[in-house]
Write an enzyme that holds these catalytic residues in place. Structure first.
Site, PDB file in Angstrom:
ATOM      1  N   LYS A  43     -14.610  46.622 -20.738  1.00  0.00           N
ATOM      2  CA  LYS A  43     -14.689  47.362 -21.874  1.00  0.00           C
ATOM      3  C   LYS A  43     -13.635  47.132 -22.946  1.00  0.00           C
ATOM      4  O   LYS A  43     -12.726  46.539 -22.720  1.00  0.00           O
ATOM      5  CB  LYS A  43     -14.703  48.683 -21.347  1.00  0.00           C
ATOM      6  N   ARG A 144     -14.032  65.064 -16.197  1.00  0.00           N
ATOM      7  CA  ARG A 144     -14.615  64.391 -17.149  1.00  0.00           C
ATOM      8  C   ARG A 144     -16.185  64.059 -17.135  1.00  0.00           C
ATOM      9  O   ARG A 144     -17.211  65.039 -17.137  1.00  0.00           O
ATOM     10  CB  ARG A 144     -13.778  62.844 -17.484  1.00  0.00           C
ATOM     11  N   TYR A 278       6.686  52.686 -48.397  1.00  0.00           N
ATOM     12  CA  TYR A 278       6.100  54.054 -48.824  1.00  0.00           C
ATOM     13  C   TYR A 278       7.223  55.015 -48.471  1.00  0.00           C
ATOM     14  O   TYR A 278       7.494  55.304 -47.262  1.00  0.00           O
ATOM     15  CB  TYR A 278       4.642  54.375 -48.315  1.00  0.00           C
ATOM     16  N   MET A 326      -0.833  49.861 -44.288  1.00  0.00           N
ATOM     17  CA  MET A 326      -2.400  49.477 -43.654  1.00  0.00           C
ATOM     18  C   MET A 326      -2.290  47.949 -43.265  1.00  0.00           C
ATOM     19  O   MET A 326      -2.947  47.774 -42.238  1.00  0.00           O
ATOM     20  CB  MET A 326      -3.489  49.448 -44.800  1.00  0.00           C
TER      21      MET A 326
END
Ligand SMILES: *Cc1c(COP(=O)(O)O)cnc(C)c1O
Length: 403
Positions: A43, A144, A278, A326
């Site tokens: 998966k 779940r 930043y 990013m």
């Protein structure tokens, strides 16, 4: 060959996926599985490693089942040519209106946790004329997906009626553990007991099960009493330890499959007292060299790695200086000289002294599962040491956008 070799040296970043390591991990896990069959859980694009090449190599190494979360992931394996004669494929995360008919036509086994799902499945059986292969999922305590014990008799009875009518085969009963990664956790014993009861009830109602399955990677490695007929291994297949506080990959005979590297996009001298990235959360302590690593959170480098993520440059460990952005982050190379284009190893097996995915997990307060799974589609995967004709070049292939 020359083409992609040239492309490779020009690469911004690349994840190398060592398929020989994957095959070796499959063999290690099979040896640990007490004779149970092995499902390669592929998966989420094989936890970021590339679903198709990993599925093919796992099958070559002796896995006989493939597991996915979504039906779309399962259908993609079939569409790529992995036929029912090569592998059973099971998917377990269905939502109403899912592609039941497509799954039937593609010989994909389906998990059913509730009556709504059984009803939708039976409607698709009516539409296609193809009988289903069903794995009934019991909630033995995870809370779940899966059927609660009080709904189990009704679900089993409905499935048995459909089976008697030739509409489906109950191929399996299964469940999932909540704390297999915490040996001795009291939920393990309780879930084993609840699982035995769910299986016994289905069998008493006439189900002739091919497989009972409960074990994920940590249970495969640590809890032989959970192995039953089939183990569903994900993380360990990719050579990472699901229980880092119990053992490293090497302790379990596993080898990490993915190596993530990038090439410095900038190297420059800056004076002391210079803010970096930043918010200026890092300030150079003195005159130094900064290297720019051209991957960021859009590539799956967690922003939580700001100030903590480890990178090996020219043999030395450096730490992400200031914020991960990013597309890029900065490392302080101290007084060392480096060149644009030099390799920065973010993680790998660790035997060249580089950090591992587990080191990144620890640096970010997460688990190795999340580190590898999140490596983004902008990072090409290069599959090496394949034997199953993966990728364009047979032995090696570069894939972009996940596949
Ligand atoms: C993801 C998943 C697995 C594999 O878990 P690992 O810990 O990675 O081995 C097994 N079973 C189910 C139901 C899963 O969702």
């Amino acid at each position: 060959m020359g083409d992609w070799q040239a492309m490779r040296t020009a690469m911004r970043a690349e994840a190398t996926v060592d398929l020989a390591a994957l095959r070796s991990n499959v063999e290690t896990l099979r040896a640990r599985a007490s004779g149970a069959a092995l499902m390669a859980v592929v998966k989420a694009d094989a936890y970021g490693h590339g679903a198709l090449p990993c599925a093919r190599e796992a099958l070559l190494a002796g896995a006989t089942w493939l597991g996915t979360a979504t039906p779309e992931e399962a259908l993609a394996l079939r569409a790529a040519g992995i036929g029912p004669d090569q592998a059973r494929v099971l998917c377990w995360l269905w939502t109403p209106g899912g592609p039941w008919a497509e799954a039937l036509r593609a010989s994909v086994d389906v998990s059913v946790s509730a009556r709504w799902a059984l009803d939708e499945l039976l409607a698709a059986v009516g539409e296609t004329g193809v009988p289903a292969r069903v794995h009934l999922k019991a909630d033995t305590g995870l809370g779940r997906n899966g059927c609660q014990p009080h709904d189990w008799p009704d679900l089993v009875a409905a499935a048995r009626r459909a089976e008697a009518g030739g509409l489906l085969r109950i191929a399996g009963v299964w469940s999932h553990l909540a704390a297999a990664d915490e040996p001795g956790h009291p939920s393990i014993r309780a879930q084993l007991t609840a699982f035995d009861e769910a299986v016994a009830h289905a069998e008493a109602q006439g189900a002739r099960l091919e497989v009972r399955h409960l074990a994920n990677s940590p249970a495969t490695l640590l809890l032989p009493e959970t192995h039953h007929d089939l183990v569903r291994t994900g993380l360990a297949l990719y050579g990472l330890s699901p229980v880092p506080e119990v053992g490293s990959p090497a302790d379990f005979g596993l080898r990490p499959v993915m190596t993530l590297e990038a090439r410095l996009a900038s190297v420059k001298r800056v004076p002391g007292g210079h803010g970096v990235s930043y918010g200026h959360h890092y300030t150079t302590p003195g005159e130094t060299t900064l290297g720019l690593v051209p991957v960021g959170y859009a590539d799956g480098i967690p922003r939580h790695a700001s100030g903590t993520g480890p990178v090996q440059v020219a043999g030395k460990w450096r730490t992400a200086a200031g914020r991960v952005a990013m597309d890029q982050f900065v490392v302080d190379l101290g007084g060392d000289s480096a060149e644009p284009g030099d390799t920065a190893v973010l993680f790998g097996p660790g035997d060249r002294g580089e950090p591992t995915a587990e080191d990144w997990a620890r640096a970010c307060g997460t688990i190795a599962y999340e580190i590898v799974t999140r490596i983004g589609v902008r990072v090409p995967r290069r599959h090496v040491n394949g034997t199953a004709g993966t990728g364009a070049g047979g032995q090696e292939g570069i894939t972009r956008h996940g596949q």
